[in-house]
Scaffold this motif. Structure first.
Motif: not given
Length: 271
Positions: A111-137
């Motif tokens: 689990t994590n706390a994260c920032g919403g990028v999808n414009e349909n999301f609002v703070p407090g939403d729960l998002m099931l992660i279906d995939d990821q992008i590794n941009f950590t370098g």
């Protein structure tokens, strides 16, 4: 001492403290650690007492390993995780996942706390992660591959186990939870993303951005574990609201923690 030897030493210490067979590892992010307080017959061990275990330095992370029963499953929960931005190596960030596997865990719930990028999301939403992008370098599997841990080139096609996601949706519907789906994009942090980086993330297909999760999931997949990932959208990402701060992250998780705990426990029961 090799990584394999360190993990064995950590395992032996934990077993001596009363930690038995583990089915599910739980990694609880910022403000979400309270779920561990509901574990029954709990064995609690502070991170700093565990050999070779890292220590969390982030506000909202309790720094406690908790073992016991939750929703009828034997779980080992991390109250607070370790981040790359704290100056930890990727080996350190993902060390607890290796330990969970060594103790017998076949799956992790991350689990994590994260920032919403999808414009349909609002703070407090729960998002099931279906995939990821590794941009950590970087990648936690860079370096020598230890065959005992997993293959040199792990397949990430189904990193977030579809079977678990399907069960989570059935549970969400049953408890009338408006569960979102999305792609989580992991940055290194510790700065929040710039508005330009958030626009880039959206173009690349991300629905949420954060500073954790991606390394742990890579190592879990490498270890042959099944994964369920749940994000709490605590704020809208840069450029989508006036400013960003960690206090808001903790405040939002505080607001949604009851529905979060209810959901995770109900899903765990069905897995």
């Amino acid at each position: 001492m090799s990584l394999l030897e360190k993990i064995q030493a950590t395992k032996q210490y934990l077993v001596a403290q009363g930690i038995g067979e583990v089915e599910f590892g739980l990694i609880l992010g910022s403000g979400l650690g309270e779920l561990a307080d509901e574990i029954q017959d709990a064995v609690k061990i502070p991170y700093h007492e565990i050999p070779y275990f890292p220590v969390s330095t982030v506000v909202g992370h309790a720094g406690m390993l908790v073992y016991g029963t939750l929703s009828g499953k034997k779980v080992l929960a991390l109250q607070g995780r370790f981040h790359f931005y704290e100056g930890n190596s990727m080996e350190v960030v993902t060390y607890p996942v290796r330990v969970m596997k060594a103790l017998g865990a076949h799956s992790i719930v991350v689990t994590n706390a994260c920032g919403g990028v999808n414009e349909n999301f609002v703070p407090g939403d729960l998002m099931l992660i279906d995939d990821q992008i590794n941009f950590t370098g970087t990648n936690p599997l860079i370096g020598e591959n230890i065959e005992a841990f997993g293959p040199r080139f792990p397949d990430m096609s189904d990193a977030y186990t579809k079977e678990y996601r399907d069960i989570a949706h059935v549970v969400a519907e049953k408890i009338s939870l408006d569960l979102k789906d999305g792609v989580y994009m992991g940055f290194s942090g510790p700065t929040y993303e710039t508005p330009a980086e958030v626009r880039m993330a959206r173009i690349l297909g991300a629905d949420a951005v954060g500073m954790s999760t991606v390394p742990e999931v890579i190592v879990a997949v490498h270890s042959g574990m099944k994964v369920l990932g749940i994000s709490c959208i605590t704020n809208l990402a840069a450029g989508m609201q006036s400013s960003l701060n960690h206090a808001e992250v903790v405040e939002t998780t505080e607001r949604v923690k009851e529905s979060f705990k209810t959901f995770v426990k109900a899903v765990l029961e069905k897995l």
